[in-house]
Design a protein around this motif. Structure first.
Motif, PDB file in Angstrom:
ATOM      1  N   GLY A   9     -42.945  12.830  32.894  1.00  9.55           N
ATOM      2  CA  GLY A   9     -43.542  11.552  33.777  1.00  9.55           C
ATOM      3  C   GLY A   9     -43.919  12.173  35.339  1.00  9.55           C
ATOM      4  O   GLY A   9     -44.855  12.882  35.468  1.00  9.55           O
ATOM      5  N   GLN A  12     -44.127  16.036  35.543  1.00  9.13           N
ATOM      6  CA  GLN A  12     -45.479  16.676  35.212  1.00  9.13           C
ATOM      7  C   GLN A  12     -46.595  16.549  36.342  1.00  9.13           C
ATOM      8  O   GLN A  12     -47.331  17.726  36.354  1.00  9.13           O
ATOM      9  CB  GLN A  12     -46.015  15.937  34.047  1.00  9.13           C
ATOM     10  N   TYR A  42     -45.189  21.396  29.412  1.00  5.07           N
ATOM     11  CA  TYR A  42     -46.417  21.256  30.335  1.00  5.07           C
ATOM     12  C   TYR A  42     -46.211  22.325  31.489  1.00  5.07           C
ATOM     13  O   TYR A  42     -47.241  22.442  32.376  1.00  5.07           O
ATOM     14  CB  TYR A  42     -46.476  19.924  30.970  1.00  5.07           C
ATOM     15  N   ALA A  74     -55.161  11.282  36.044  1.00  5.03           N
ATOM     16  CA  ALA A  74     -54.253  11.579  35.164  1.00  5.03           C
ATOM     17  C   ALA A  74     -54.753  10.601  33.777  1.00  5.03           C
ATOM     18  O   ALA A  74     -55.510   9.740  34.148  1.00  5.03           O
ATOM     19  CB  ALA A  74     -52.791  10.966  35.532  1.00  5.03           C
ATOM     20  N   GLY A  75     -54.171  11.052  32.786  1.00  4.80           N
ATOM     21  CA  GLY A  75     -54.595  10.487  31.383  1.00  4.80           C
ATOM     22  C   GLY A  75     -53.457  10.555  30.557  1.00  4.80           C
ATOM     23  O   GLY A  75     -52.300  10.998  30.992  1.00  4.80           O
ATOM     24  N   PRO A  76     -53.682   9.839  29.373  1.00  2.61           N
ATOM     25  CA  PRO A  76     -52.320  10.067  28.481  1.00  2.61           C
ATOM     26  C   PRO A  76     -51.840  11.486  28.102  1.00  2.61           C
ATOM     27  O   PRO A  76     -52.729  12.247  27.586  1.00  2.61           O
ATOM     28  CB  PRO A  76     -52.785   9.333  26.996  1.00  2.61           C
ATOM     29  N   GLY A  77     -50.709  11.791  28.860  1.00  3.88           N
ATOM     30  CA  GLY A  77     -50.226  13.277  28.451  1.00  3.88           C
ATOM     31  C   GLY A  77     -50.883  14.444  29.134  1.00  3.88           C
ATOM     32  O   GLY A  77     -50.474  15.492  29.205  1.00  3.88           O
ATOM     33  N   SER A  78     -51.677  14.100  30.302  1.00  2.00           N
ATOM     34  CA  SER A  78     -52.168  14.961  30.985  1.00  2.00           C
ATOM     35  C   SER A  78     -52.337  14.724  32.466  1.00  2.00           C
ATOM     36  O   SER A  78     -52.494  13.610  32.759  1.00  2.00           O
ATOM     37  CB  SER A  78     -53.594  15.564  30.385  1.00  2.00           C
TER      38      SER A  78
END
Length: 166
Positions: A9, A12, A42, A74-78
């Motif tokens: 969260g 990252q 990550y 930011a996006g899903p998981g990145s």
């Protein structure tokens, strides 16, 4: 007690910003590694930046002689972060981790007569610990090279705990 859970969260985001600030040659004012390394997909060991409300924060300063612009997406998981400036005051920045040591967990066995004869139950799977140093090597445009140790981190070890009835 260590309880497995989802991560990635705010840590990252702080880790990505930390790596970006390191690559930009900025001054790192405060940075903490995670308590344990397991599950941090990550970031490599020594290159993470944990934050926890009230006691762990990530702070950096613009130590360059020019203003910077921070762009973050930011996006899903990145997470994607870029720093922009009028010019780059150095030729290159290299990040290296060195002197990594693995601190394996031990297995603690406890007897539990309430289990069926011969049964074994894992109370805690165990967590391997690590120690590692991170360095930043900055090569300036005039050829001067500056190497600095950025951190010496220790990720905790937690023993495996099993119950048996033999």
């Amino acid at each position: 007690k260590v309880i497995p859970g989802l991560g990635g969260g705010i840590c990252q985001v702080s880790t990505t910003l930390y790596r970006t600030a390191l690559q930009a040659g900025l001054k790192i004012d405060e940075r903490h590694n995670h308590s344990i390394y397991d599950g941090i997909e990550y970031a490599a060991r020594g290159l993470d930046a944990a934050v926890a409300w009230g006691y762990k924060d990530f702070k950096f300063s613009n130590s360059l002689d020019l203003p910077i612009l921070i762009s973050a997406k930011a996006g899903p998981g990145s997470v994607f972060i870029e720093l922009f400036a009028e010019k780059v005051p150095f030729e290159s920045v290299v990040l290296e981790t060195r002197n990594e040591k693995v601190h394996p967990f031990r297995t603690e066995i406890k007897k539990n007569q309430k289990l069926k004869k011969g049964d074994r139950r894992i109370l805690h799977p165990g967590v391997t610990g690590y120690s590692i140093e991170t360095y930043r090597i900055i090569t300036r445009k005039d050829g001067n090279i500056r190497e600095e140790r950025m951190s010496k981190d220790r990720y905790l070890t937690f023993n495996r705990i099993e119950e048996i009835n033999n």
